[in-house]
Design a protein around this motif. Structure first.
Motif, short mmCIF file in Angstrom:
data_model
loop_
_atom_site.label_atom_id
_atom_site.label_comp_id
_atom_site.label_asym_id
_atom_site.label_seq_id
_atom_site.Cartn_x
_atom_site.Cartn_y
_atom_site.Cartn_z
N SER A 102 86.01 28.42 35.41
CA SER A 102 85.80 29.61 35.42
C SER A 102 84.02 28.78 35.01
O SER A 102 82.87 29.33 35.63
CB SER A 102 86.23 30.85 34.85
OG SER A 102 87.37 30.94 35.42
N LEU A 103 84.02 28.05 33.59
CA LEU A 103 82.71 27.95 32.77
C LEU A 103 81.98 26.68 33.65
O LEU A 103 80.94 27.02 33.75
CB LEU A 103 83.65 26.93 31.45
CG LEU A 103 82.35 26.07 30.52
CD1 LEU A 103 81.43 27.86 30.14
CD2 LEU A 103 83.10 25.78 28.57
N GLU A 104 82.69 25.69 34.87
CA GLU A 104 82.18 25.13 35.52
C GLU A 104 81.12 25.74 36.35
O GLU A 104 80.18 25.51 36.51
CB GLU A 104 83.03 24.19 36.46
CG GLU A 104 84.19 23.20 35.67
CD GLU A 104 84.92 22.43 36.63
OE1 GLU A 104 84.21 21.44 37.81
OE2 GLU A 104 85.74 22.22 36.46
N ASP A 105 81.28 26.87 36.67
CA ASP A 105 81.00 27.75 37.98
C ASP A 105 79.91 28.52 36.70
O ASP A 105 78.98 28.52 37.31
CB ASP A 105 81.74 28.78 38.78
CG ASP A 105 83.26 27.81 39.61
OD1 ASP A 105 82.55 26.95 40.45
OD2 ASP A 105 84.14 27.74 39.55
N VAL A 106 79.90 28.78 36.19
CA VAL A 106 79.11 29.59 35.54
C VAL A 106 77.65 28.81 34.76
O VAL A 106 76.62 28.51 35.61
CB VAL A 106 79.40 30.13 33.45
CG1 VAL A 106 78.57 30.49 32.80
CG2 VAL A 106 80.30 31.73 34.31
N THR A 107 78.17 27.05 34.44
CA THR A 107 77.22 26.25 34.12
C THR A 107 76.16 26.08 35.55
O THR A 107 75.21 26.07 34.93
CB THR A 107 77.78 25.69 33.42
OG1 THR A 107 78.52 24.58 34.40
CG2 THR A 107 78.34 25.95 31.81
N MET A 108 76.98 25.57 36.31
CA MET A 108 76.08 25.22 37.82
C MET A 108 75.50 26.98 38.06
O MET A 108 74.09 26.84 38.76
CB MET A 108 77.23 25.63 38.79
CG MET A 108 77.81 23.67 38.52
SD MET A 108 78.91 22.44 39.74
CE MET A 108 77.71 23.00 41.25
N LEU A 109 75.94 27.89 37.92
CA LEU A 109 75.13 28.98 38.48
C LEU A 109 73.53 28.97 37.56
O LEU A 109 72.70 29.65 38.13
CB LEU A 109 75.95 30.76 38.45
CG LEU A 109 76.65 29.76 39.56
CD1 LEU A 109 77.44 32.10 39.26
CD2 LEU A 109 75.98 30.37 41.19
N ILE A 110 73.86 28.65 36.44
CA ILE A 110 72.89 28.93 35.32
C ILE A 110 71.85 28.03 35.58
O ILE A 110 70.71 27.32 35.05
CB ILE A 110 73.41 29.26 33.99
CG1 ILE A 110 74.15 30.50 33.51
CG2 ILE A 110 72.02 29.05 32.85
CD1 ILE A 110 74.57 30.91 32.06
N ARG A 111 72.64 26.01 35.58
CA ARG A 111 71.34 24.98 36.39
C ARG A 111 71.14 25.67 37.28
O ARG A 111 69.63 24.42 37.88
CB ARG A 111 72.78 23.99 36.12
CG ARG A 111 71.87 22.90 35.89
CD ARG A 111 70.95 22.82 34.58
NE ARG A 111 70.09 21.45 34.45
CZ ARG A 111 68.79 21.60 34.41
NH1 ARG A 111 68.13 22.79 35.48
NH2 ARG A 111 68.02 20.61 34.42
N ASP A 112 71.33 26.51 38.06
CA ASP A 112 70.20 26.90 39.83
C ASP A 112 68.35 26.27 38.53
O ASP A 112 68.44 27.24 38.05
CB ASP A 112 70.48 27.98 40.15
CG ASP A 112 69.82 28.70 41.16
OD1 ASP A 112 68.70 27.68 41.63
OD2 ASP A 112 70.24 29.75 41.49
#
Length: 550
Positions: free
Chosen positions: A285-295
């Motif tokens: 889940s942390l992978e997806d969270v950080t990617m969403l924020i790195r958008d």
């Protein structure tokens, strides 16, 4: 009737070949027609009448066949699952016959779950599988992930290279399209949604491929795509996917913030509650969270919100280290900036609070803002070097400083001391400068829109910076040429050597030759630039070999 009685395909052709070999051809064909023609005696008069009117038996039988086939196909969607299974068993063997294949294909299209043995056969015949509608293709892809990935890979490559989408991502100040409109205008996203449909395995597989591409390339545009995939299924209300998307609520909040251009106190509280109630900071889940924020759209919104919060603290005389909202926004930025590391290493750790930002860097930004308001006793030159040094090693500090620089570029009394020192520190990053392309791209775009550009501004940003970094990106290179075409004659003549350095960089030409889609755009820009130089009576001969090469 036993289906083997139907002389269709190979069975029929073998029997005809055998009869032609043993009997006189005309007699053999006549006997075959009598044995396998319509058995209804009542049809004979009608067939004879049609024959008298010039219709051959072939035409009549074809017409009758199509009528019966279309009647069956129209009834297939209303059949029960049990009857669909029986029909598929009886008709699948004829799927290789073009005139009949629409029957088994329509039957499979109406089945929620096609038996695997039929999917395996389709999977082994690429030409036949390609003819199938997406309802069938999706079930084939679900049992053959590799074939699905082969569909997705080229789309992700084209997304990375799509200049219209890339230009939006690169500009920190871009607000041309609302998030929903941007999704609608994204052809790759729309194509991916068509491939996925409502299939959860295919949606999850797409996310896996996006993560893989991001891990390998580091292209933050893939973080945008990850975010847009979540919001696209939200737009379409695909509940089968939304209910299994852990990051849906997070993506929805950020989408609303991006649309507003700021993260309000209410939204900060929403995000805090979300992290407390859901296990979003664990494992994958942390992978997806950080990617969403790195958008980049989320990153710019966070950066803008941090700066706005610091302005609020200045107005209300509150220390940055005492503000919970600033701490929350900073934490989110920290998560975004470790996205690639987490996706690449699979080491799921939460970055510790950066006390240096809160206690040291943000107070320096406070002084910068007060200096702009002429309310600080400290001269900007006294702490510009401190800020610039901080930004060299801290990505969040660098992001805030970059936002400040672009924001202030249109000010008439823009003090160039800090930008000059900041750029000097930025250039020390050398090859890592590629990560700062959005900032550089934003500078160029901002300069293009300015009514007038001071000589100091031009010297610092163009002669001192763009000349050294334009080679890292074809879009940036193209924007630099566009900037030169809009420059006033005195500035242009003063910076003709800088223009030559940017234009003649061979690394740019190498990249352009690999990406043919960029060549025509560059050629057009070079031609415009050449015309401008000729009109201003400035030497343009250095452009001749480049235009000829393209």
């Amino acid at each position: 009737m036993d289906p083997l009685q139907f002389k269709i395909g190979l069975i029929g052709s073998k029997e005809i070949s055998e009869k032609l070999r043993k009997e006189e051809p005309g007699k053999a064909i006549l006997n075959f027609q009598k044995s396998h023609s319509l058995k209804e005696k009542k049809s004979d008069p009608a067939l004879q009448l049609l024959s008298l009117h010039g219709f051959s038996y072939l035409e009549t039988h074809k017409s009758l066949f199509n009528l019966m086939k279309n009647d069956l196909i129209s009834k297939i969607p209303n059949l029960s699952q049990e009857k669909l299974d029986v029909l598929l068993e009886k008709t699948f063997k004829y799927i290789g016959i073009e005139e009949l294949q629409s029957i088994p294909i329509k039957t499979m299209q109406s089945q929620k779950k096609i038996p695997k043995k039929f999917l395996r056969e389709l999977e082994s015949n690429k030409e036949l599988a390609e003819k199938c509608p997406f309802e069938i293709k999706r079930q084939i892809w679900e049992i053959n992930t590799l074939s699905f990935h082969n569909e997705v890979y080229p789309l992700l490559q084209s997304f990375i290279l799509d200049t219209s989408q890339r230009d939006l991502r690169l500009d920190m100040m871009s607000s041309e399209l609302r998030p929903s409109k941007r999704r609608e205008a994204n052809p790759v996203l729309q194509k991916l949604l068509t491939l996925i449909g409502t299939s959860l395995p295919l949606y999850q597989s797409t996310i896996e491929v996006v993560r893989l591409f991001y891990s390998k390339t580091g292209d933050i545009g893939l973080c945008t795509l990850r975010s847009e995939l979540v919001m696209a299924i939200h737009d379409l209300q695909i509940t089968e996917l939304i209910n299994n998307e852990e990051c849906h609520d997070l993506a929805w909040i950020f989408d609303a913030c991006i649309k507003d251009g700021i993260i309000s106190t209410k939204r900060i509280k929403n995000l805090e509650n979300l992290f407390h109630t859901k296990s979003l900071l664990n494992n994958q889940s942390l992978e997806d969270v950080t990617m969403l924020i790195r958008d980049p759209f989320a990153t710019w919104t966070l950066t803008r919100s941090v700066y706005a919060q610091i302005e609020y603290l200045v107005e209300n005389s509150i220390l940055p280290s005492n503000d919970e909202n600033l701490k929350g926004l900073t934490f989110l930025l920290q998560l975004g900036f470790v996205a690639r590391e987490i996706v690449k290493t699979k080491q799921y750790h939460i970055p510790p609070e950066d006390s240096g930002l809160l206690k040291n860097f943000y107070p320096l930004i406070v002084h910068l803002i007060l200096s702009d308001q002429q309310e600080s006793e400290i001269n900007v030159s006294d702490y510009s070097d401190l800020i610039a040094n901080f930004t060299k090693t801290n990505k969040i500090a660098r992001s805030i400083a970059e936002y400040y620089i672009v924001l202030k570029m249109s000010s008439k009394d823009y003090n160039m001391d800090f930008p000059k020192l900041f750029i000097e520190k930025l250039l020390e990053l050398q090859e890592k400068l590629v990560d700062e392309l959005p900032f550089v791209y934003s500078i160029v775009n901002k300069m293009i829109t300015l009514d007038s550009i001071s000589q100091d501004l031009w010297t610092v940003f163009v002669d001192g910076f763009l000349v050294k970094i334009a080679k890292f990106s074809i879009p940036l290179h193209a924007q630099c040429i566009k900037l030169f075409t809009k420059a006033k004659a005195p500035l242009l003549k003063m910076s003709i050597n800088s223009a030559k350095l940017i234009v003649e960089d061979k690394s740019v030409l190498d990249v352009a030759n690999r990406d043919k889609s960029e060549i025509q755009n560059l050629k057009n820009l070079y031609t415009q630039f050449q015309e401008l130089l000729l009109n201003s009576q400035t030497d343009s001969s250095f452009l001749d070999p480049l235009i000829m090469q393209f």
